[in-house]
Design an enzyme around this catalytic site. Structure first.
Site, PDB file in Angstrom:
ATOM      1  N   PRO A  21       0.829  -1.329  -0.044  1.00 59.58           N
ATOM      2  CA  PRO A  21       0.000  -0.041  -0.026  1.00 59.58           C
ATOM      3  C   PRO A  21       0.772   1.270   0.105  1.00 59.58           C
ATOM      4  O   PRO A  21       1.029   1.919   0.791  1.00 59.58           O
ATOM      5  CB  PRO A  21      -0.850  -0.263   1.253  1.00 59.58           C
ATOM      6  N   CYS A  22       1.523   1.407  -1.082  1.00 59.19           N
ATOM      7  CA  CYS A  22       2.235   2.548  -1.222  1.00 59.19           C
ATOM      8  C   CYS A  22       1.690   3.927  -1.209  1.00 59.19           C
ATOM      9  O   CYS A  22       2.000   4.794  -1.047  1.00 59.19           O
ATOM     10  CB  CYS A  22       3.253   2.671  -2.524  1.00 59.19           C
ATOM     11  N   HIS A  23       0.283   3.932  -1.375  1.00 60.71           N
ATOM     12  CA  HIS A  23      -0.641   4.995  -1.366  1.00 60.71           C
ATOM     13  C   HIS A  23      -0.924   5.590   0.043  1.00 60.71           C
ATOM     14  O   HIS A  23      -1.643   6.549   0.361  1.00 60.71           O
ATOM     15  CB  HIS A  23      -1.729   4.719  -2.132  1.00 60.71           C
TER      16      HIS A  23
END
Length: 298
Positions: free
Chosen positions: A266-268
């Site tokens: 989940p780089c967001h």
DNA sequence: GGAATCATGTGAT
DNA sequence: ATCACATGATTCC
């Protein structure tokens, strides 16, 4: 990557097989988010946006809410600085106490989508994907068309590629492991898509297997990201502290940007210290979309 | 509140 | 070596 990739690129135009209703909504939603945020100064009304898109306001409202779980107005609020700061400041870093004894390889219960991850050995990494067979395919997702890549050991790549922009996304991904052999195989990748974007199927009974292909530092950053819970967010410097290099926040940013398995890793959920959305490889609008969607589905 | 500027670690060339 | 960054803190207006 010349004659070889030419052949692969030709296959990319193959249309996706299955169409989900969510997938078709995203284009509308994306444009609404864009108009809502690009110049938020003007605070365009729902009527104005609907007119621009050639739809009725009520229709638009319905589509948007079905997709996001949030009305456009609530959505807009969910992606403001204010809300982002709340997301960050809430509690002491959930990251810090989570153990790191997993090492570079091994199973773990990570983020809401249960994932077991393994990393490439240094030797395998040096081969730049040599000897690796990677199957890939394009599928609709709630956030636009997605490019899925997988080895027989598990999911190795997830990118977003809007219709008509498949080739650049493919190249972006394939460039990372230039010596791998790429095979277009929609049937092999379809199960991953169903699995990833259907929250009903997020359970620990049968964890999703992912393969992290990157440098030692990058893999550590990605593992750290995997510990962020759904609907929460951390700063780049939080991640830097978590991996034991508190002064490396900028390097963390670079590593986060290189994340090959977007959404799953989940780089967001990595934000600037101020709560600002600083960047996203697949477009800031998409980052807002994912964050807002998580806010509505928490 | 910005804009300008510095310190900073990693990865690619 | 050098350069470009999805950063962050400081120091000016």
């Amino acid at each position: 990557m010349n004659a070889h990739s030419q052949i692969d690129l030709a296959k990319i135009t193959t249309p996706a097989i299955d169409i989900t209703p969510d997938g078709s909504d995203y284009e509308t939603v994306r444009r609404v988010i864009e108009m809502l945020t690009v110049d938020y100064r003007n605070q365009p009304s729902l009527e104005a946006i609907a007119a621009e898109l050639g739809q009725s306001p009520t229709q638009l409202q319905k589509v948007f809410t079905r997709w996001a779980g949030l009305s456009p107005k609530a959505f807009l609020q969910a992606i403001t600085l204010d809300h982002a700061k709340r997301l960050l400041g809430k509690e002491e870093l959930p990251l810090l106490e989570a153990s790191y004894e997993l090492g570079l390889s091994g199973p773990g219960r990570l983020h809401d989508l249960f994932v077991t991850h393994e990393a490439m050995s240094p030797g395998e990494w040096k081969a730049r994907g040599g000897g690796l067979v990677i199957r890939y395919g394009f599928h609709p997702s709630p956030f636009g068309q997605a490019l899925v890549m997988a080895t027989e050991r598990g999911l190795s790549g997830l990118a977003f590629a809007d219709i008509g922009c498949e080739a650049p996304a493919y190249e972006d991904m394939a460039r990372r492991w230039p010596n791998a052999e790429y095979i277009h195989d929609q049937e092999a990748t379809a199960p991953y898509i169903r699995r990833i974007f259907d929250r009903q199927q997020w359970s620990c009974d049968q964890p999703l297997k992912v393969v992290l292909i990157g440098t030692d530092f990058q893999v550590r950053v990605w593992q750290s990201l995997l510990k962020i819970p759904f609907g929460k967010a951390v700063t780049y410097s939080d991640v830097a502290s978590d991996i034991g290099q508190p002064t490396a926040s900028r390097a963390v940013g670079a590593a986060v940007g290189a994340n090959p398995i977007s959404f799953v890793v989940p780089c967001h959920r990595a934000l600037g210290k101020s709560g600002a959305l600083t960047g996203y490889h697949w477009g800031l609008t998409r980052k807002r979309a994912i964050l807002g969607w998580e806010a509505g589905n928490a």
